[in-house]
Design a protein around this motif. Structure first.
Motif, PDB file in Angstrom:
ATOM      1  N   LEU A 110       3.964  -3.647  -6.704  1.00 28.36           N
ATOM      2  CA  LEU A 110       3.952  -5.098  -6.552  1.00 28.36           C
ATOM      3  C   LEU A 110       5.298  -5.605  -6.036  1.00 28.36           C
ATOM      4  O   LEU A 110       6.345  -5.020  -6.317  1.00 28.36           O
ATOM      5  CB  LEU A 110       3.641  -5.767  -7.895  1.00 28.36           C
ATOM      6  N   ILE A 111       5.239  -6.713  -5.312  1.00 29.03           N
ATOM      7  CA  ILE A 111       6.443  -7.416  -4.878  1.00 29.03           C
ATOM      8  C   ILE A 111       6.151  -8.905  -4.949  1.00 29.03           C
ATOM      9  O   ILE A 111       5.103  -9.366  -4.484  1.00 29.03           O
ATOM     10  CB  ILE A 111       6.873  -7.003  -3.453  1.00 29.03           C
ATOM     11  N   SER A 112       7.025  -9.657  -5.595  1.00 27.99           N
ATOM     12  CA  SER A 112       6.789 -11.091  -5.748  1.00 27.99           C
ATOM     13  C   SER A 112       6.834 -11.781  -4.394  1.00 27.99           C
ATOM     14  O   SER A 112       7.406 -11.264  -3.426  1.00 27.99           O
ATOM     15  CB  SER A 112       7.839 -11.700  -6.680  1.00 27.99           C
ATOM     16  N   PHE A 113       6.232 -12.971  -4.334  1.00 28.89           N
ATOM     17  CA  PHE A 113       6.207 -13.721  -3.078  1.00 28.89           C
ATOM     18  C   PHE A 113       7.628 -14.040  -2.601  1.00 28.89           C
ATOM     19  O   PHE A 113       7.949 -13.874  -1.419  1.00 28.89           O
ATOM     20  CB  PHE A 113       5.413 -15.015  -3.267  1.00 28.89           C
ATOM     21  N   ASP A 114       8.484 -14.465  -3.542  1.00 25.60           N
ATOM     22  CA  ASP A 114       9.866 -14.801  -3.178  1.00 25.60           C
ATOM     23  C   ASP A 114      10.630 -13.566  -2.688  1.00 25.60           C
ATOM     24  O   ASP A 114      11.385 -13.636  -1.710  1.00 25.60           O
ATOM     25  CB  ASP A 114      10.601 -15.416  -4.381  1.00 25.60           C
ATOM     26  N   ILE A 122      11.588   3.151  -5.276  1.00 27.28           N
ATOM     27  CA  ILE A 122      11.115   2.731  -6.598  1.00 27.28           C
ATOM     28  C   ILE A 122       9.589   2.734  -6.650  1.00 27.28           C
ATOM     29  O   ILE A 122       8.973   3.162  -7.633  1.00 27.28           O
ATOM     30  CB  ILE A 122      11.660   1.330  -6.941  1.00 27.28           C
ATOM     31  N   ASP A 123       8.958   2.284  -5.571  1.00 24.36           N
ATOM     32  CA  ASP A 123       7.493   2.169  -5.543  1.00 24.36           C
ATOM     33  C   ASP A 123       6.788   3.517  -5.555  1.00 24.36           C
ATOM     34  O   ASP A 123       5.606   3.589  -5.902  1.00 24.36           O
ATOM     35  CB  ASP A 123       7.047   1.378  -4.307  1.00 24.36           C
ATOM     36  N   ARG A 126       0.824  -1.211   0.000  1.00 25.18           N
ATOM     37  CA  ARG A 126       0.000   0.000   0.000  1.00 25.18           C
ATOM     38  C   ARG A 126       0.856   1.258   0.000  1.00 25.18           C
ATOM     39  O   ARG A 126       0.453   2.309  -0.489  1.00 25.18           O
ATOM     40  CB  ARG A 126      -0.930  -0.009   1.209  1.00 25.18           C
ATOM     41  N   GLY A 127       2.049   1.178   0.556  1.00 23.60           N
ATOM     42  CA  GLY A 127       2.935   2.334   0.592  1.00 23.60           C
ATOM     43  C   GLY A 127       2.606   3.268   1.739  1.00 23.60           C
ATOM     44  O   GLY A 127       1.779   2.978   2.600  1.00 23.60           O
ATOM     45  N   LEU A 128       3.261   4.417   1.741  1.00 29.48           N
ATOM     46  CA  LEU A 128       3.055   5.386   2.819  1.00 29.48           C
ATOM     47  C   LEU A 128       1.772   6.176   2.650  1.00 29.48           C
ATOM     48  O   LEU A 128       1.110   6.531   3.627  1.00 29.48           O
ATOM     49  CB  LEU A 128       4.243   6.359   2.881  1.00 29.48           C
ATOM     50  N   SER A 129       1.406   6.477   1.400  1.00 37.53           N
ATOM     51  CA  SER A 129       0.220   7.298   1.159  1.00 37.53           C
ATOM     52  C   SER A 129      -0.251   7.099  -0.276  1.00 37.53           C
ATOM     53  O   SER A 129       0.530   6.735  -1.158  1.00 37.53           O
ATOM     54  CB  SER A 129       0.550   8.776   1.410  1.00 37.53           C
ATOM     55  N   ILE A 130      -1.539   7.364  -0.485  1.00 40.64           N
ATOM     56  CA  ILE A 130      -2.089   7.304  -1.848  1.00 40.64           C
ATOM     57  C   ILE A 130      -2.035   8.683  -2.510  1.00 40.64           C
ATOM     58  O   ILE A 130      -2.307   8.813  -3.698  1.00 40.64           O
ATOM     59  CB  ILE A 130      -3.547   6.784  -1.840  1.00 40.64           C
TER      60      ILE A 130
END
Length: 315
Positions: free
Chosen positions: A95-99, A87-88, A19-23
């Motif tokens: 997105l971040i992969s499960f691994d 980067i996000d 979700r990050g820090l803020s929208i």
């Protein structure tokens, strides 16, 4: 039959959304600029500490040996989360992969737990130096220092493997959004499609207990040190108090986060992100500020190093 229904309802999750820090885009841009500065200063400050300690033979003592370890851990600790967060801020999906999520959790807890143990060892080092100065070089010999370093890194590794192995085994399904800007065990296990009550108890008894016990040990150590300082001359007392105050500031900020996050059930609170920001981005920056700007030996060694570098450039 129940297992078949559960399997039908469960979606195999290959990635999570942060979700990050803020929208709010303006807030995200401001956060990007601020944390980029924090991260660059963290790298420069802590790497300079390590280089200075290695370069100056007068700093080849147990105290600075552990301080160089702390600087190295802070660089690694900050690198685990901050670059991904930067980067996000330019990505809508985040997105971040499960691994990658599991890897981030592993190294986050490895460096965090190792730092907790290291701060405890540093408190013991200060206790011996101030309360038992004549026995210092015997008690804190290089053999003991190396053994303590190996022990704290081993303890951090075992702790991290234990937590991440519990997380990997859980089944995950929708929703797949993590209410933070990095992957951490409490937020991730909330997305599991099963009862995680026992795992939450294990997290509290593991991470929470480690944080609380180490914090109590540190407070007791500094209480003993303060009592001992009453018997010393004013100049020695002032220098020792300055060192202990700097160390205690770091301990309070760092362990405060761990106690706040891991000593309660996995519920989201509005303060979680603010505390996490201090934990991942601000605290690693405080190490070079507190231990360098308040330390005459470090400042002198750093000035000598900078002088030699400028001399070589002129040639």
């Amino acid at each position: 039959m129940e297992e078949a229904v559960l399997l039908n309802q469960t979606t195999v999750v290959t990635c999570f959304r942060l979700r990050g820090l803020s929208i709010n885009q303006n807030v995200q841009m401001a956060a990007f600029a601020m944390f980029l500065v924090f991260y660059v200063l963290t790298l420069i400050g802590n790497i300079l500490i390590v280089i200075t300690i290695i370069d100056d033979h007068h700093l080849h003592t147990p105290m600075y040996f552990f301080l160089s370890n702390l600087s190295f851990i802070d660089v690694c600790h900050s690198t685990v989360t901050v670059p991904k967060m930067l980067i996000d801020t330019w990505s809508e999906e985040k997105l971040i992969s499960f691994d990658a999520c599991v890897t981030q959790m592993f190294f986050l807890h490895l460096f965090a737990c190792t730092e907790i143990f290291l701060l405890t060892v540093m408190a013991y080092d200060r206790y011996v130096a101030i309360c038992k100065p004549l026995q210092y070089m015997t008690v804190m010999s290089w053999k003991v220092c190396v053994l303590l370093a190996v022990a704290l890194w081993t303890g951090g590794t075992i702790h991290s493997i234990a937590l991440t192995s519990l997380t990997i085994k859980l089944p995950y399904c929708d929703p797949d959004e993590i209410d933070n800007f990095f992957c951490d065990v409490p937020q991730v296990i909330k997305l599991a499609c099963t009862d995680t009550h026992i795992i939450e108890i294990l997290i509290v008894s593991n991470s929470g207990l480690i944080s609380v016990v180490c914090f109590v040990v540190l407070v007791v150590s500094y209480a003993v040190i303060l009592v001992s300082l009453r018997q010393q001359i004013s100049e020695g007392r002032r220098k020792a108090l300055s060192t202990c105050a700097a160390h205690l500031t770091m301990v309070t900020l760092f362990l405060g986060h761990c106690i706040f996050i891991y000593s309660r059930p996995s519920t989201s609170l509005p303060e979680d992100k603010v505390v996490s920001v201090f934990f991942t981005a601000v605290t690693p920056l405080l190490n070079p500020i507190i231990y360098t700007l308040r330390n005459e030996d470090m400042k002198n060694a750093l000035n000598k190093l900078m002088g030699r570098v400028k001399g070589r450039e002129k040639k």
